[in-house]
Structure formats: structure tokens, C-alpha cells
Design a protein around this motif. Structure first.
Motif, mmCIF file in Angstrom:
data_model
loop_
_atom_site.group_PDB
_atom_site.id
_atom_site.type_symbol
_atom_site.label_atom_id
_atom_site.label_comp_id
_atom_site.label_asym_id
_atom_site.label_seq_id
_atom_site.Cartn_x
_atom_site.Cartn_y
_atom_site.Cartn_z
ATOM 1 N N LEU A 81 0.862 -1.174 0.000
ATOM 2 C CA LEU A 81 0.000 0.000 0.000
ATOM 3 C C LEU A 81 0.899 1.225 0.000
ATOM 4 C CD1 LEU A 81 -2.967 0.988 0.113
ATOM 5 C CD2 LEU A 81 -2.627 1.307 2.577
ATOM 6 N N GLN A 82 0.934 1.890 -1.134
ATOM 7 C CA GLN A 82 1.685 3.138 -1.252
ATOM 8 C C GLN A 82 0.788 4.281 -0.843
ATOM 9 O OE1 GLN A 82 5.003 3.711 -2.182
ATOM 10 N NE2 GLN A 82 4.575 5.821 -1.579
ATOM 11 N N MET A 83 1.220 5.064 0.127
ATOM 12 C CA MET A 83 0.409 6.154 0.651
ATOM 13 C C MET A 83 1.164 7.462 0.451
ATOM 14 S SD MET A 83 -0.975 4.393 4.164
ATOM 15 C CE MET A 83 0.642 4.428 4.938
ATOM 16 N N ASN A 84 0.556 8.367 -0.307
ATOM 17 C CA ASN A 84 1.175 9.650 -0.615
ATOM 18 C C ASN A 84 0.350 10.801 -0.051
ATOM 19 O OD1 ASN A 84 3.176 8.295 -2.128
ATOM 20 N ND2 ASN A 84 1.895 8.367 -3.961
ATOM 21 N N ARG A 85 1.002 11.948 0.064
ATOM 22 C CA ARG A 85 0.335 13.175 0.545
ATOM 23 C C ARG A 85 -0.461 12.877 1.816
ATOM 24 N NH1 ARG A 85 -0.929 12.911 -4.733
ATOM 25 N NH2 ARG A 85 -3.190 12.946 -4.440
ATOM 26 N N LEU A 86 0.194 12.287 2.762
ATOM 27 C CA LEU A 86 -0.476 11.846 3.978
ATOM 28 C C LEU A 86 -0.997 13.015 4.787
ATOM 29 C CD1 LEU A 86 1.877 8.899 4.823
ATOM 30 C CD2 LEU A 86 -0.589 8.724 4.550
ATOM 31 N N LYS A 87 -2.127 12.764 5.447
ATOM 32 C CA LYS A 87 -2.813 13.759 6.262
ATOM 33 C C LYS A 87 -2.928 13.245 7.691
ATOM 34 C CE LYS A 87 -5.732 14.912 2.278
ATOM 35 N NZ LYS A 87 -7.135 15.034 1.793
ATOM 36 N N PRO A 88 -3.118 14.137 8.657
ATOM 37 C CA PRO A 88 -3.279 13.677 10.043
ATOM 38 C C PRO A 88 -4.411 12.669 10.205
ATOM 39 C CG PRO A 88 -2.888 16.030 10.007
ATOM 40 C CD PRO A 88 -3.056 15.610 8.573
ATOM 41 N N GLU A 89 -5.464 12.814 9.416
ATOM 42 C CA GLU A 89 -6.591 11.879 9.526
ATOM 43 C C GLU A 89 -6.278 10.492 8.982
ATOM 44 O OE1 GLU A 89 -6.596 14.937 8.194
ATOM 45 O OE2 GLU A 89 -7.878 15.040 6.391
ATOM 46 N N ASP A 90 -5.114 10.321 8.366
ATOM 47 C CA ASP A 90 -4.685 8.988 7.942
ATOM 48 C C ASP A 90 -4.056 8.206 9.090
ATOM 49 O OD1 ASP A 90 -3.608 10.486 4.878
ATOM 50 O OD2 ASP A 90 -5.434 9.311 5.203
ATOM 51 N N THR A 91 -3.858 8.864 10.229
ATOM 52 C CA THR A 91 -3.296 8.187 11.384
ATOM 53 C C THR A 91 -4.211 7.053 11.824
ATOM 54 O OG1 THR A 91 -2.109 10.144 12.170
ATOM 55 C CG2 THR A 91 -2.648 8.463 13.812
ATOM 56 N N ALA A 92 -3.642 5.853 11.895
ATOM 57 C CA ALA A 92 -4.435 4.661 12.226
ATOM 58 C C ALA A 92 -3.512 3.454 12.293
ATOM 59 C CB ALA A 92 -5.516 4.419 11.166
ATOM 60 N N VAL A 93 -4.059 2.366 12.779
ATOM 61 C CA VAL A 93 -3.404 1.067 12.619
ATOM 62 C C VAL A 93 -3.909 0.484 11.303
ATOM 63 C CG1 VAL A 93 -3.059 -1.242 13.542
ATOM 64 C CG2 VAL A 93 -3.232 0.720 15.103
ATOM 65 N N TYR A 94 -2.980 0.106 10.451
ATOM 66 C CA TYR A 94 -3.327 -0.443 9.148
ATOM 67 C C TYR A 94 -3.169 -1.963 9.174
ATOM 68 C CZ TYR A 94 -3.643 4.185 7.127
ATOM 69 O OH TYR A 94 -4.044 5.465 6.824
ATOM 70 N N TYR A 95 -4.211 -2.626 8.688
ATOM 71 C CA TYR A 95 -4.250 -4.077 8.703
ATOM 72 C C TYR A 95 -4.313 -4.620 7.279
ATOM 73 C CZ TYR A 95 -5.587 -3.562 13.604
ATOM 74 O OH TYR A 95 -5.624 -3.240 14.940
ATOM 75 N N CYS A 96 -3.592 -5.683 7.076
ATOM 76 C CA CYS A 96 -3.649 -6.447 5.839
ATOM 77 C C CYS A 96 -4.617 -7.610 6.052
ATOM 78 C CB CYS A 96 -2.245 -6.951 5.535
ATOM 79 S SG CYS A 96 -2.114 -8.132 4.211
ATOM 80 N N SER A 97 -5.364 -7.943 5.011
ATOM 81 C CA SER A 97 -6.315 -9.028 5.139
ATOM 82 C C SER A 97 -6.406 -9.820 3.852
ATOM 83 C CB SER A 97 -7.695 -8.468 5.506
ATOM 84 O OG SER A 97 -8.600 -9.508 5.767
ATOM 85 N N ALA A 98 -6.844 -11.069 3.969
ATOM 86 C CA ALA A 98 -6.946 -11.953 2.807
ATOM 87 C C ALA A 98 -8.268 -12.703 2.824
ATOM 88 C CB ALA A 98 -5.788 -12.953 2.800
ATOM 89 N N LYS A 99 -8.783 -12.959 1.637
ATOM 90 C CA LYS A 99 -9.934 -13.833 1.503
ATOM 91 C C LYS A 99 -9.748 -14.679 0.253
ATOM 92 C CE LYS A 99 -13.027 -10.812 -1.121
ATOM 93 N NZ LYS A 99 -13.186 -11.701 -2.283
ATOM 94 N N GLU A 100 -10.271 -15.878 0.280
ATOM 95 C CA GLU A 100 -10.202 -16.711 -0.906
ATOM 96 C C GLU A 100 -10.985 -16.041 -2.022
ATOM 97 O OE1 GLU A 100 -10.526 -20.803 1.591
ATOM 98 O OE2 GLU A 100 -10.678 -20.947 -0.599
ATOM 99 N N SER A 101 -10.434 -16.062 -3.198
ATOM 100 C CA SER A 101 -11.090 -15.448 -4.341
ATOM 101 C C SER A 101 -12.466 -16.066 -4.526
ATOM 102 C CB SER A 101 -10.239 -15.667 -5.594
ATOM 103 O OG SER A 101 -10.804 -15.009 -6.692
#
Length: 119
Positions: A81-101
Motif C-alpha cells: 500500500l503506497q500512501m502519498n500526501r499523507l494527512k493527520p486523519e490517515d493516522t491509524a493502525v493499518y491491517y492487511c487481510s486476505a480472503k479466498e477469491s
């Protein structure tokens, strides 16, 4: 079982960039659609972006489209996940997730990586 490990979070100033990575193991990575979610303090977890097993289809929440880019490398069993021009409201814990197609719900989750954007 699919194991997911996120990395790349940290502290960044407003307007800066970060690239999150999520390494998968345990099953055939290319059988899984992948997603990034985030949860800010005091808020519910929300979807950020998804990518199909092949990488050909992506989805972004409207508010993030144009600033965030999801991608994957099936040879490396990794989603980014490429994140550009970050803002204060982007502050968070980011989680990766998977599901079977073909399935609807995301079944597998990483432990999360903290992203803090300072103003």
C-alpha cells in the motif's frame, strides 16, 4: 491458514509518503484477494483498498483514491500500500487481510502496523 505480517508503518510528517508491505505465508498467495483496512483511535475499522488475486482489479474508497495505491507481487507473496500526501486523519493502525477469491468475507488478518501522521 494464511499468515500475514505487515511492515512499513511509522511516523511521518503531513504531506509525506509511506509504503506498507504485507508478507503472506501458509497457502498459495495467488488464490487470495487482498485488502488493506485501517482503524483510527475511537473509530471502527474501515476498508482502504482491495486487489484481486491477479492484481487486475483494484478498489479504493472514494476519499483515498488518488493518494493511495494498492499493488501485489505474487512471486514475492506480498501486497503493498503506497500512501502519498499523507494527512493527520490517515493516522491509524493499518491491517492487511486476505480472503479466498470468490468469497465475500475477509478471513485472515495481520497484526497491524501503526501509521502516525504529524502536523
Amino acid at each position: 491458514q494464511v499468515q500475514l505480517v505487515e511492515s512499513g508503518g511509522g511516523l511521518v510528517q503531513v504531506g509525506g509518503s509511506l509504503r506498507l508491505s504485507c508478507a503472506a505465508s501458509g497457502r498459495t498467495f495467488s488464490n487470495y484477494d487482498m485488502g488493506w483496512f485501517r482503524q483510527a483511535p475511537g473509530k471502527e475499522r474501515e476498508l482502504v483498498a482491495t486487489i484481486s488475486w491477479s492484481g487486475r482489479r483494484t478498489y479504493y474508497v472514494d476519499s483515498l483514491r488518488g493518494r493511495f495505491t494498492i499493488s501485489r507481487d505474487n512471486a514475492k507473496n506480498t501486497v503493498y500500500l503506497q500512501m502519498n500526501r499523507l494527512k493527520p486523519e490517515d493516522t491509524a493502525v493499518y491491517y492487511c487481510s486476505a480472503k479466498e477469491s470468490g468469497k465475500y468475507e475477509y478471513d485472515y488478518w495481520g497484526q497491524g502496523t501503526q501509521v502516525t501522521v504529524s502536523s
